[in-house]
Enzyme design. Structure first.
Site, short mmCIF file in Angstrom:
data_model
loop_
_atom_site.label_atom_id
_atom_site.label_comp_id
_atom_site.label_asym_id
_atom_site.label_seq_id
_atom_site.Cartn_x
_atom_site.Cartn_y
_atom_site.Cartn_z
N LYS A 106 -13.55 -4.25 2.45
CA LYS A 106 -14.43 -3.09 2.28
C LYS A 106 -15.89 -3.41 2.62
CE LYS A 106 -11.53 -0.62 -1.06
NZ LYS A 106 -11.46 0.07 -2.36
N ASN B 155 -20.07 -5.18 -19.28
CA ASN B 155 -19.33 -6.11 -18.41
C ASN B 155 -19.26 -7.49 -19.02
OD1 ASN B 155 -17.98 -6.59 -15.86
ND2 ASN B 155 -19.75 -7.84 -15.28
N TYR C 6 -3.05 1.38 -12.37
CA TYR C 6 -1.89 2.21 -12.72
C TYR C 6 -0.63 1.37 -12.54
CZ TYR C 6 -1.51 2.42 -7.69
OH TYR C 6 -1.42 2.05 -6.37
N SER D 69 0.82 -1.22 0.00
CA SER D 69 0.00 0.00 0.00
C SER D 69 0.85 1.27 0.00
CB SER D 69 -0.91 0.01 1.23
OG SER D 69 -1.59 1.24 1.30
N ASP E 87 -13.60 6.54 -2.93
CA ASP E 87 -13.04 6.08 -4.21
C ASP E 87 -13.68 6.81 -5.40
OD1 ASP E 87 -11.13 4.26 -3.32
OD2 ASP E 87 -12.57 2.60 -3.24
N GLY F 279 -4.95 5.28 -13.23
CA GLY F 279 -5.65 5.52 -11.97
C GLY F 279 -4.79 6.02 -10.82
P1 NDP Z 1 -13.96 -6.61 -8.52
O1 NDP Z 1 -13.33 -7.93 -8.34
O2 NDP Z 1 -15.01 -6.15 -7.59
O3 NDP Z 1 -14.64 -6.57 -10.01
C1 NDP Z 1 -13.92 -7.00 -11.11
C2 NDP Z 1 -14.64 -6.61 -12.39
O4 NDP Z 1 -13.76 -6.84 -13.49
C3 NDP Z 1 -15.91 -7.41 -12.66
O5 NDP Z 1 -16.83 -6.59 -13.35
C4 NDP Z 1 -15.39 -8.53 -13.57
O6 NDP Z 1 -16.38 -9.03 -14.44
C5 NDP Z 1 -14.37 -7.79 -14.39
N1 NDP Z 1 -13.30 -8.62 -14.93
C6 NDP Z 1 -12.45 -9.42 -14.25
N2 NDP Z 1 -11.55 -10.00 -15.08
C7 NDP Z 1 -11.86 -9.56 -16.33
C8 NDP Z 1 -11.30 -9.80 -17.62
N3 NDP Z 1 -10.24 -10.60 -17.79
N4 NDP Z 1 -11.87 -9.16 -18.69
C9 NDP Z 1 -12.91 -8.33 -18.52
N5 NDP Z 1 -13.50 -8.08 -17.32
C10 NDP Z 1 -12.96 -8.68 -16.24
O7 NDP Z 1 -12.74 -5.56 -8.63
P2 NDP Z 1 -12.79 -4.01 -8.29
O8 NDP Z 1 -14.02 -3.46 -8.90
O9 NDP Z 1 -12.54 -3.80 -6.85
O10 NDP Z 1 -11.47 -3.43 -9.05
C11 NDP Z 1 -11.44 -3.26 -10.45
C12 NDP Z 1 -10.17 -2.52 -10.85
O11 NDP Z 1 -10.16 -1.20 -10.32
C13 NDP Z 1 -8.86 -3.16 -10.39
O12 NDP Z 1 -7.95 -3.13 -11.47
C14 NDP Z 1 -8.39 -2.27 -9.26
O13 NDP Z 1 -6.97 -2.30 -9.16
C15 NDP Z 1 -8.90 -0.91 -9.73
N6 NDP Z 1 -9.09 0.05 -8.64
C16 NDP Z 1 -8.31 1.18 -8.61
C17 NDP Z 1 -8.45 2.12 -7.61
C18 NDP Z 1 -7.57 3.34 -7.60
O14 NDP Z 1 -7.57 4.08 -6.60
N7 NDP Z 1 -6.86 3.65 -8.66
C19 NDP Z 1 -9.43 1.95 -6.52
C20 NDP Z 1 -10.24 0.73 -6.66
C21 NDP Z 1 -10.04 -0.17 -7.68
P3 NDP Z 1 -17.41 -10.21 -14.02
O15 NDP Z 1 -18.60 -9.51 -13.42
O16 NDP Z 1 -17.68 -10.89 -15.29
O17 NDP Z 1 -16.69 -11.08 -13.02
#
Ligand code: NDP
Length: 279
Positions: free
Chosen positions: A67, A152, A224, A16, A103, A245
């Site tokens: 979370k 999605n 990022y 972190s 966020d 990000g």
């Molecule tokens: P979750 O696990 O809650 O959700 C993941 C999402 O990504 C789902 O919609 C999933 O689809 C989809 N997904 C997973 N793998 C793939 C793939 N190979 N191709 C297409 N879609 C895919 O994760 P979060 O929402 O918590 O995080 C998502 C991203 O956001 C991460 O990369 C995280 O690092 C980033 N993030 C960045 C932050 C920042 O401050 N910069 C803060 C929070 C998050 P399905 O529904 O089909 O499973």
């Protein structure tokens, strides 16, 4: 006066950047505080919060995988935490624990203020329907875009998310689909595409038709790193503007700092230093 204690709680948490960010904010704002990283066992989040409060902790950031547990633990929650269904910021106020989520506002502030990209009247494509997409929706809708399409991998998850937020959106403002039927159902380029899926974490690209992009499209990846993600490389290859990000990370931290301390820290210098450290 005793130093005010804050922490980020997660598992894993060693990676972190929050301790570095909040130490820089505290120094810049002349705030006497200490911010540490706490590794909680996967079944020990509540005990970790309790021990930290007992030791004088005043507030905490919460990261994966806690979370949702933080949401349940909070005695009261802000409207944006309720909408996100997740809490990333806890405030300890006497006996009470207040849950917030910074966020989404961090994302919007990075796009609007740092990238200078106003969202009012814009057509937005939101990729993903997980926690990050959910947290972004209310702050995005509050900017009064023309349209947000959630696309999605699992269509049912996109549909569920859009149904949940339909009442908060104007007529025709919010819709959902899968990647395969996006170009047919919602043709033409978008002004902004936000990758809130974790595809970039896996080094993969959602199957998008290049017709979603125009030369003035801003492609934003919540992930990022030292190098552009595959999504940003793809978008840049089609002439779009790109942003990752890191700014969102900084702005959500700044908002947490404001929630705790009542002071808005400037983020640019810390952003520059973190960016240099990624190289
Ligand atoms: P979750 O696990 O809650 O959700 C993941 C999402 O990504 C789902 O919609 C999933 O689809 C989809 N997904 C997973 N793998 C793939 C793939 N190979 N191709 C297409 N879609 C895919 O994760 P979060 O929402 O918590 O995080 C998502 C991203 O956001 C991460 O990369 C995280 O690092 C980033 N993030 C960045 C932050 C920042 O401050 N910069 C803060 C929070 C998050 P399905 O529904 O089909 O499973």
């Amino acid at each position: 006066m005793s130093v005010a204690r804050y922490a980020v709680i997660g598992n894993p948490v060693g990676h972190s950047k929050s301790p570095q960010i909040h130490a820089a904010f505290a120094a810049a704002c002349a705030q006497n505080l200490q911010y540490e990283a706490l590794l909680a066992p996967v079944d020990g989040f509540v005990a970790c919060v309790k021990a930290f409060r007992a030791a004088g902790g005043r507030g905490a950031n919460v990261t994966l995988p806690f979370k949702s547990e933080a949401f349940a633990l909070a005695h009261s929650r802000t409207a944006r935490a309720e909408a996100a269904g997740a809490v990333n910021t806890l405030c300890f106020d006497g006996d009470s624990i207040i849950g917030d989520n910074t966020d989404g506002v961090g994302l919007v502030r990075d796009i609007v203020h740092n990238a200078g990209f106003g969202l009012k009247g814009q057509r937005i494509l939101l990729l993903g329907a997980g926690g990050a997409a959910r947290g972004a929706l209310l702050p995005l809708l509050e900017q009064q875009p023309r349209q947000i399409i959630i696309a999605n991998r699992t269509v049912a998850n996109a549909d569920t998310l859009s149904q949940e937020f339909l009442a908060r959106a104007g007529s025709g403002m919010l819709a959902s689909c899968g990647f395969a039927d996006l170009a047919q159902r919602y043709p033409g380029p978008f002004d902004l595409i936000i990758n809130a899926s974790s595809s970039s974490l896996h080094g993969s690209l959602p199957p998008l038709d290049a017709s979603v992009l125009a030369a003035d499209t801003l492609a934003y990846d919540m992930m990022y790193g030292a190098n552009p993600t595959v999504f940003l490389q793809w978008a840049a290859g089609h002439g779009a503007r790109t942003r990752d990000g890191l700014g969102m990370l900084l702005e959500q931290a700044a908002e947490s700092f404001f929630v705790w301390r009542g002071v808005h820290p400037a983020t640019q210098a810390v952003y520059d230093s973190l960016r240099a450290g990624l190289k």
